[in-house]
Design a protein around this motif. Structure first.
Motif, short mmCIF file in Angstrom:
data_model
loop_
_atom_site.label_atom_id
_atom_site.label_comp_id
_atom_site.label_asym_id
_atom_site.label_seq_id
_atom_site.Cartn_x
_atom_site.Cartn_y
_atom_site.Cartn_z
N ASN A 117 -41.10 -48.09 101.29
CA ASN A 117 -41.39 -47.28 100.13
C ASN A 117 -41.83 -47.96 98.79
OD1 ASN A 117 -41.68 -44.36 99.08
ND2 ASN A 117 -39.88 -45.18 97.89
N GLN A 118 -41.14 -49.12 98.29
CA GLN A 118 -41.45 -49.78 96.98
C GLN A 118 -42.82 -50.36 97.22
OE1 GLN A 118 -38.64 -48.35 95.46
NE2 GLN A 118 -38.95 -50.61 94.16
N VAL A 119 -43.27 -50.87 98.18
CA VAL A 119 -44.65 -51.59 98.59
C VAL A 119 -45.72 -50.91 99.27
CG1 VAL A 119 -43.39 -53.74 98.27
CG2 VAL A 119 -43.85 -52.84 100.61
N GLN A 120 -45.78 -49.64 99.56
CA GLN A 120 -46.53 -48.86 100.41
C GLN A 120 -47.99 -48.89 99.88
OE1 GLN A 120 -45.96 -44.83 101.35
NE2 GLN A 120 -44.56 -44.71 99.95
N SER A 121 -48.12 -49.02 98.56
CA SER A 121 -49.52 -48.72 98.26
C SER A 121 -49.74 -49.69 96.94
CB SER A 121 -49.61 -47.34 97.64
OG SER A 121 -48.78 -47.02 96.64
N ARG A 149 -55.97 -64.78 92.55
CA ARG A 149 -56.89 -64.21 93.37
C ARG A 149 -57.18 -62.75 93.66
NH1 ARG A 149 -59.12 -67.78 98.86
NH2 ARG A 149 -61.13 -66.75 98.90
N PRO A 150 -58.32 -62.37 93.22
CA PRO A 150 -58.54 -60.94 93.14
C PRO A 150 -58.41 -60.41 94.53
CG PRO A 150 -59.80 -61.94 91.55
CD PRO A 150 -59.52 -63.02 92.24
N ILE A 151 -57.75 -59.21 94.56
CA ILE A 151 -57.61 -58.38 95.97
C ILE A 151 -58.51 -57.28 95.96
CG2 ILE A 151 -55.89 -57.25 97.57
CD1 ILE A 151 -53.69 -59.08 96.27
N ASN A 152 -59.23 -56.92 97.04
CA ASN A 152 -59.66 -55.51 96.99
C ASN A 152 -58.51 -54.52 97.68
OD1 ASN A 152 -61.14 -53.61 97.98
ND2 ASN A 152 -62.35 -54.10 99.79
N ARG A 153 -58.13 -54.02 96.49
CA ARG A 153 -57.04 -52.83 96.64
C ARG A 153 -57.42 -51.89 97.46
NH1 ARG A 153 -57.14 -48.35 93.70
NH2 ARG A 153 -58.87 -47.91 92.17
N TYR A 156 -56.24 -52.66 101.16
CA TYR A 156 -54.59 -52.90 101.20
C TYR A 156 -54.05 -51.80 101.96
CZ TYR A 156 -49.65 -53.33 99.76
OH TYR A 156 -48.41 -53.65 99.72
N LYS A 157 -53.02 -52.32 102.84
CA LYS A 157 -52.41 -51.67 103.86
C LYS A 157 -50.92 -52.49 104.30
CE LYS A 157 -51.11 -48.74 107.22
NZ LYS A 157 -50.71 -47.56 106.92
N ASN A 174 -51.50 -56.22 104.84
CA ASN A 174 -52.77 -56.39 105.49
C ASN A 174 -53.96 -56.20 104.42
OD1 ASN A 174 -55.55 -56.19 106.87
ND2 ASN A 174 -54.52 -55.83 108.61
N TYR A 175 -54.69 -57.14 103.76
CA TYR A 175 -55.59 -56.56 102.59
C TYR A 175 -56.68 -57.89 102.77
CZ TYR A 175 -52.15 -59.90 100.46
OH TYR A 175 -51.55 -60.88 100.16
#
Length: 308
Positions: A117-121, A149-153, A156-157, A174-175
């Motif tokens: 729940n803390q990291v789901q999004s 390193r920039p992430i394509n938010r 993100y899953k 997974n991102y």
């Protein structure tokens, strides 16, 4: 920052290789907003001589938009790159038209649904730092700064998987990295610069929920719990100190320090405060910094009460 394959000078660089240590097996990750709420870009100053303090300051930053969120002892980290795209001519000659996107995969095992729940999004654009088995740190070097390193938010899953007969419960991540990033721009900081604060030995901050009962003009009963535990009883926050609390009178307005905090049962405290004007709107909140000795920090939101 350069897109992979876009920096073409007409030649290879020289291919002699000095005695340079390669980054090791990834065992930790750190995430930081690319840009804070005040518009500044988040990162680490490579000219600093105080990295030991800098990394703790990032984990404990009171501004969540500038904070480093750290994950240690992660498992099965990988970053496969998708196949590039080619155009093929009528003579079967291939022309590279785009690079493959790098997909990042890893797991945090032995955690539960409340951790998920803390990291789901991921609702804000973030960057990723990596830590290897030796606590070396890797990020994206631009000038004298090391950024995540920039992430394509949007890619993100996070996924929760319950325990099976052969595996523990876990959260899988997974991102993708942003297509504008390149492996060629990733540099490491040696673990030696962090002194005693080796990244893999650091802990993050745990959320605390406060419930406040006003007993008198100077006394509160405060119950502190975590977002973990059982459906009928949350895990208590034990061992709080008076210095962990900060009060504020919103009516005045003015902040005030707690005089004492005595734990009368697990997670329940008698908190003594300076007397406030009756009926004033007040709040109490918690912040204790994480330390470099495998100790978590603690933080709550400001919780309201009415002074008596």
């Amino acid at each position: 920052m350069a897109i992979a394959g876009c920096n073409c000078t007409g030649n290879f660089g020289n291919t002699g290789y000095p005695d340079a240590k390669a980054f090791g097996l990834v065992k930790g990750k750190g995430f930081m907003r690319n840009v804070a709420d005040d518009g500044t870009r988040n990162g680490f100053d490579l000219t600093s001589t105080t990295f030991e303090a800098d990394i703790l300051a990032a984990i404990n930053n009171p501004d969540p938009s500038k904070r480093l969120y750290i994950f240690t002892n992660i498992q099965n980290a990988s970053a496969p790159e998708a196949d590039p795209t080619f155009d093929t001519s009528d003579l079967n000659e291939r022309f590279l038209t785009s690079q493959g996107i790098t997909n990042v995969l890893w797991e945090q095992k032995g955690v539960n649904e409340q951790f998920y729940n803390q990291v789901q999004s991921m609702c804000n654009a973030m960057g990723e730092f990596e830590f290897d088995l030796c606590s070396n740190m890797k990020g994206q070097k631009e000038g004298t700064m090391l950024y995540g390193r920039p992430i394509n938010r949007h890619s993100y899953k996070a996924k929760f998987t319950p325990a099976t007969a052969t595996t523990p419960s876990m959260v899988s991540f997974n991102y993708d990295y942003e297509y504008t990033t390149s492996d060629a721009n990733q540099w490491q900081l040696p673990s030696s610069v962090f002194g005693a604060n080796k990244p893999l030995e650091l802990k993050g901050i745990i959320d605390v929920n406060l419930s406040i009962t006003v007993v008198s003009a100077t006394e509160l009963t405060v119950v502190g719990t975590f977002n973990y535990g059982y459906a009928n009883v949350s895990t208590p926050w034990k061992g709080a100190l008076a210095t962990d609390f900060t009060g504020e009178n919103l009516t005045t307005p003015a902040t005030f320090s707690v005089v004492s905090a005595t734990e009368i049962s697990d997670g329940t405290y008698t908190v003594i405060i300076p007397a406030q004007v009756a009926a004033d709107n007040c709040t109490l909140e918690v912040f204790r910094a994480a330390t470099g000795t495998m100790v978590n920090g603690y933080e709550s939101s400001a919780t309201a009460f009415i002074a008596q």
